[in-house]
Design an enzyme around this catalytic site. Structure first.
Site, PDB file in Angstrom:
ATOM      1  N   ASP A 398      27.619  25.677  63.545  1.00 58.33           N
ATOM      2  CA  ASP A 398      27.790  24.637  62.698  1.00 58.33           C
ATOM      3  C   ASP A 398      28.813  24.531  61.931  1.00 58.33           C
ATOM      4  O   ASP A 398      29.281  24.549  60.532  1.00 58.33           O
ATOM      5  CB  ASP A 398      26.710  25.211  61.571  1.00 58.33           C
ATOM      6  CG  ASP A 398      26.175  23.953  60.480  1.00 58.33           C
ATOM      7  OD1 ASP A 398      26.737  23.007  60.735  1.00 58.33           O
ATOM      8  OD2 ASP A 398      25.500  24.367  59.609  1.00 58.33           O
ATOM      9  N   ARG A 402      32.101  20.481  55.736  1.00 57.66           N
ATOM     10  CA  ARG A 402      31.313  21.211  54.788  1.00 57.66           C
ATOM     11  C   ARG A 402      30.989  22.513  54.619  1.00 57.66           C
ATOM     12  O   ARG A 402      30.851  23.384  53.689  1.00 57.66           O
ATOM     13  CB  ARG A 402      29.652  20.572  54.583  1.00 57.66           C
ATOM     14  CG  ARG A 402      28.835  20.971  55.938  1.00 57.66           C
ATOM     15  CD  ARG A 402      27.431  20.409  56.080  1.00 57.66           C
ATOM     16  NE  ARG A 402      27.154  20.694  57.335  1.00 57.66           N
ATOM     17  CZ  ARG A 402      27.191  19.949  58.572  1.00 57.66           C
ATOM     18  NH1 ARG A 402      27.736  18.783  58.332  1.00 57.66           N
ATOM     19  NH2 ARG A 402      26.914  20.287  59.736  1.00 57.66           N
ATOM     20  N   ASN A 403      31.497  23.159  55.970  1.00 57.09           N
ATOM     21  CA  ASN A 403      31.454  24.520  56.009  1.00 57.09           C
ATOM     22  C   ASN A 403      32.859  25.272  56.110  1.00 57.09           C
ATOM     23  O   ASN A 403      32.987  26.283  56.838  1.00 57.09           O
ATOM     24  CB  ASN A 403      30.563  25.269  57.196  1.00 57.09           C
ATOM     25  CG  ASN A 403      29.050  25.029  57.129  1.00 57.09           C
ATOM     26  OD1 ASN A 403      28.608  24.907  55.891  1.00 57.09           O
ATOM     27  ND2 ASN A 403      28.313  24.239  57.974  1.00 57.09           N
ATOM     28  N   ASP A 416      30.518  30.510  56.682  1.00 58.50           N
ATOM     29  CA  ASP A 416      29.122  30.464  56.995  1.00 58.50           C
ATOM     30  C   ASP A 416      28.510  29.267  56.622  1.00 58.50           C
ATOM     31  O   ASP A 416      29.095  28.652  55.889  1.00 58.50           O
ATOM     32  CB  ASP A 416      28.635  31.715  56.663  1.00 58.50           C
ATOM     33  CG  ASP A 416      28.448  31.800  55.383  1.00 58.50           C
ATOM     34  OD1 ASP A 416      27.603  31.232  54.555  1.00 58.50           O
ATOM     35  OD2 ASP A 416      29.316  32.736  55.013  1.00 58.50           O
TER      36      ASP A 416
END
Ligand SMILES: *[C@@H]1O[C@H](CO)[C@@H](O)[C@H](O)[C@H]1NC(C)=O
Ligand SMILES: *[C@@H]1O[C@H](CO)[C@@H](O)[C@H](O)[C@H]1NC(C)=O
Ligand SMILES: *[C@@H]1O[C@H](CO)[C@@H](O)[C@H](O)[C@H]1NC(C)=O
Length: 540
Positions: A398, A402-403, A416
Site C-alpha cells: 500500500d 498518504r502512507n 504503514d
C-alpha cells in the site's frame, strides 16, 4: 564563499575570460554535477546527501584550477563499523592540478552489519590566506556479506542499460502519443496514455529491444549484486486479519507496550469516522523531564473490535526495520479498558499527501512554493526506503503518498497503512467483496489475482511519483474503480502531468509495465532519479 577567496588574475588584452577553479562530480558518462564552477560554489549541490548505490565502490571527481590553490583532503565516517575508512588516489594534501584531472575516492562497506553509512569528504581549499571548506556528503546502504566477493563493481554498465531501457520507453511513449493524437482526431473516445507493452502492430518492433535489455541486465548482474535485482517470486497472500483476535494482536505488541501515563495528547492532526491521529508527547521512562514528540494513532469509542485489531496488526508492518526512510511503530499502549494507542516518531510536516495538497494551495500565491527538484528529492528518499524493503523481501502492498510522512528538513519516510482506509476513504474501494483496496495504486496482477510482489510495489511507486508531480491529485479520478482492471488491460494509464518532464514521466510509465519482470527495480530507480536530480541541480 570561494568567490571571495579567489583572486582573479587581471585579464588584459585578448585573454579569454576562463574558469578559475572547477570541481565536478561525474554522475554518469554524460551527466556532471558541478560543485564549483568558475569559482562559484554550488552550495545546493553540497547540501544534498547523495545516495551511492550499494554496488558502487568508487566515485570520480574532476578538478583543476587556473592558479595556485592548495588543498587538504579528509574523510569522516559517521558510523565507522559500517564502512572502511575511505581512501583516495590523491595525497591527503597538495596543490590542485592546473589541468583537468580525475581523482578517485573509494568507499567500501566493511560488510559486518546491515546499516546505512554516512560519509563526509572534506576538502579544504586554500588560496593564502583565505580558505574555503567544502563538505561532500554521501550515504550508502551496506549489507552483511554472506560470501565475500571482491567487489569491483560495474554499476555504470547497468545504469547505462537502464537508461537505454528508459530511452526505449520514451521513444515508444512518444510514438504511441503521436498515434494516439492521430486516433484522437478520428474518435471522440477519451484517450489517456497507452502502455508501451501493448501489442499493437506498431510497437511490436520496438518492444523487442526492451526485452533484450532486460535479458542483458540480468546477464550483466555481478554475482555479489544478485540479490539486489532479483525479487522474491510472486506470492499470494491472503488477508488473514480477520482470523486474528484482538487478544492475539495485543499479545504480539506486548514487548513494545508502555504505560498510558507517559503519553500526553495534544492536537488532533487527522480524523476519520473511527480513527484519529494526534500530535503527542512521550515522557522518557527514566528521566520524566525529557520528552519526545510522537504521532499517536488511536480509535474513537465506537470503533469495532475488528477495526481496532486491524489498526494494531497493520501498524506492525514495518516493525523492527531500521532505515532512515522508514517510519516504523515505536510503542503501543494497550491497557485494558482503554482504546489502544500506537506511537510513531513525530515528523513536523506530517502526512505527505496532505502536505502536497497544502503546497498546491500555496502555489496559487507563490509559484516557487516547492521546486521540482524538491519533489524528485522526495521521490529518491521513497525509492531508498523501498529498495531496503525489497531487499528484506518485505512487500508493502500500500505504497502511496498518504502512507508517507515528511519532516521539516524535507526528509520523507514511508510508514504503514494503519487507519489509512478510514482517513482517506476516497482512495480505497471494495470490488464486490468485503476488502477495501487501494485500487488506483494497484498493479494489474494484484487486482486480478491478488498477486503482490516488490514489482507490484514498483507499480505503486510509479503512481506515488505521479502524486508528487501533481501535488497530491487523485490518479485515474474519472475511472470507475470496477473498470480499473479492464482499463489497465487495454493499455491505458494516467496521463503525463502538466510540467512533468518527459524523463520523469518515462520513469513512471516504466513502473506501469504490464509484465512485472519488465518494471525497473527500486535500486535502479534510486540511481536513475539521483542522476536526474543531479542534472536538475547542475542548472541551478
Ligand atoms: C581574501 O579575502 C579578502 C576578503 O574577502 C580579499 O579582500 C582578499 O583579496 C583575499 N585574498 C586572496 C589572496 O585571495
Ligand atoms: C586516480 O584514478 C583515476 C581513475 O582510476 C585516474 O584516472 C587518475 O589519473 C588517478 N589519479 C592519480 C593522481 O593517480
Ligand atoms: C584549512 O587550511 C588552512 C590553511 O592550511 C588552515 O588555516 C585552516 O585552519 C584549515 N581549515 C580547516 C577547517 O581545516
Amino acid at each position: 564563499e570561494f568567490e571571495a577567496g579567489a583572486q582573479r588574475k587581471p585579464r588584459g588584452g585578448c585573454e579569454r575570460p576562463g574558469p578559475f577553479l572547477i570541481l565536478l562530480f561525474k554522475v554518469r558518462l554524460d551527466a556532471e554535477l558541478y560543485y564549483v564552477r568558475d569559482d562559484v560554489v554550488n552550495f545546493y549541490a553540497l547540501s544534498f546527501n547523495m545516495p551511492v548505490p550499494t554496488e558502487t565502490n568508487s566515485l570520480y571527481f574532476t578538478w583543476y584550477s587556473r592558479s595556485k590553490v592548495d588543498y587538504k583532503l579528509g574523510f569522516f565516517v559517521e558510523n565507522p563499523s559500517v564502512l572502511k575508512t575511505p581512501g583516495s588516489n590523491i595525497s591527503s594534501q597538495g596543490e590542485v592540478p592546473r589541468v583537468p584531472s580525475v581523482f578517485r575516492v573509494d568507499i567500501i562497506c566493511s560488510e559486518n552489519v546491515d546499516e546505512e553509512a554516512f560519509v563526509t569528504m572534506q576538502l579544504n581549499l586554500t588560496n593564502h590566506p583565505n580558505f574555503t571548506l567544502l563538505n561532500f556528503k554521501r550515504r550508502k546502504m551496506c549489507f552483511k556479506s554472506t560470501n565475500s566477493v571482491d567487489g569491483v563493481a560495474t554499476p555504470t554498465t547497468s545504469t547505462q542499460v537502464f537508461y537505454i531501457s528508459v530511452s526505449v520507453c520514451c521513444i515508444v511513449i512518444f510514438l504511441v502519443a503521436i498515434i494516439l493524437a492521430i486516433l484522437h482526431l478520428h474518435s471522440v473516445k477519451r484517450v489517456e496514455m497507452e502502455d508501451s507493452v501493448s501489442d499493437s502492430g506498431s510497437s511490436q518492433g520496438l518492444s523487442q529491444p526492451s526485452t533484450q535489455t532486460t535479458q542483458y541486465l540480468r546477464a550483466d548482474t555481478p554475482n555479489n549484486a544478485a540479490s539486489v535485482t532479483s525479487y522474491p517470486s510472486l506470492r499470494i497472500e491472503k488477508n488473514d486479519l480477520r482470523s486474528v483476535t484482538l487478544m492475539e494482536a495485543k499479545a504480539k505488541v506486548k514487548d513494545i507496550a508502555i504505560s498510558r501515563d507517559r503519553v500526553t495528547l495534544r492536537d488532533v492532526l487527522q480524523e476519520g469516522t473511527f480513527g484519529r491521529i494526534f500530535h503527542g508527547v512521550l515522557l522518557d521512562e527514566k528521566d520524566p523531564t525529557k520528552e519526545k514528540q510522537v504521532f499517536v494513532k488511536t480509535v474513537k469509542d465506537h470503533a469495532s473490535e475488528v477495526q481496532v485489531t486491524m489498526m494494531l496488526t497493520e501498524s506492525c508492518k514495518l516493525r523492527g526495520l531500521h532505515h532512515r526512510n522508514l517510519l516504523p511503530i515505536c510503542h503501543v499502549c494497550t491497557e485494558d479498558g482503554e482504546k489502544p494507542m500506537v506511537l510513531l516518531p513525530f515528523m513536523a510536516w506530517g502526512n505527505l499527501k496532505l502536505f502536497l495538497r497544502q503546497c498546491k494551495l500555496a502555489e496559487a500565491n507563490n509559484p516557487q512554493a516547492i521546486s521540482q527538484q524538491d519533489l524528485v528529492y522526495m521521490a529518491i528518499q521513497i525509492t531508498c526506503g523501498m529498495s531496503y524493503l525489497a531487499r528484506r523481501e518485505v512487500i508493502h502492498k500500500d505504497l502511496a503518498a498518504r502512507n508517507c510522512v515528511i519532516d521539516d528538513n524535507m526528509q520523507v519516510k514511508i510508514t504503514d497503512n494503519a487507519l489509512a482506509r478510514d482517513l482517506f476513504p476516497m482512495d480505497y474501494h471494495c470490488l464486490g467483496d468485503n476488502e477495501n483496496r487501494p485500487v488506483r495504486w494497484m498493479a494489474l496482477e494484484s487486482l486480478l489475482n491478488n498477486d503482490f510482489s516488490s514489482a507490484s510495489d514498483v507499480w505503486a511507486f510509479g503512481v506515488t511519483l505521479w502524486e508528487l508531480m501533481t501535488l497530491g491529485q487523485t490518479p485515474y479520478v474519472d475511472i470507475d474503480p470496477f473498470e480499473m482492471s479492464a482499463y489497465l488491460k487495454d493499455g491505458y494509464r494516467i496521463a503525463q502531468p502538466i510540467n512533468c518532464p518527459d524523463e520523469l514521466f518515462a520513469v513512471m510509465a516504466c513502473c506501469w509495465a504490464l509484465d512485472p519482470e519488465e518494471r525497473p527495480k527500486f535500486q535502479q530507480l534510486v540511481q536513475c532519479l539521483t542522476e536526474f536530480h543531479a542534472a536538475l541541480g547542475a542548472y541551478v
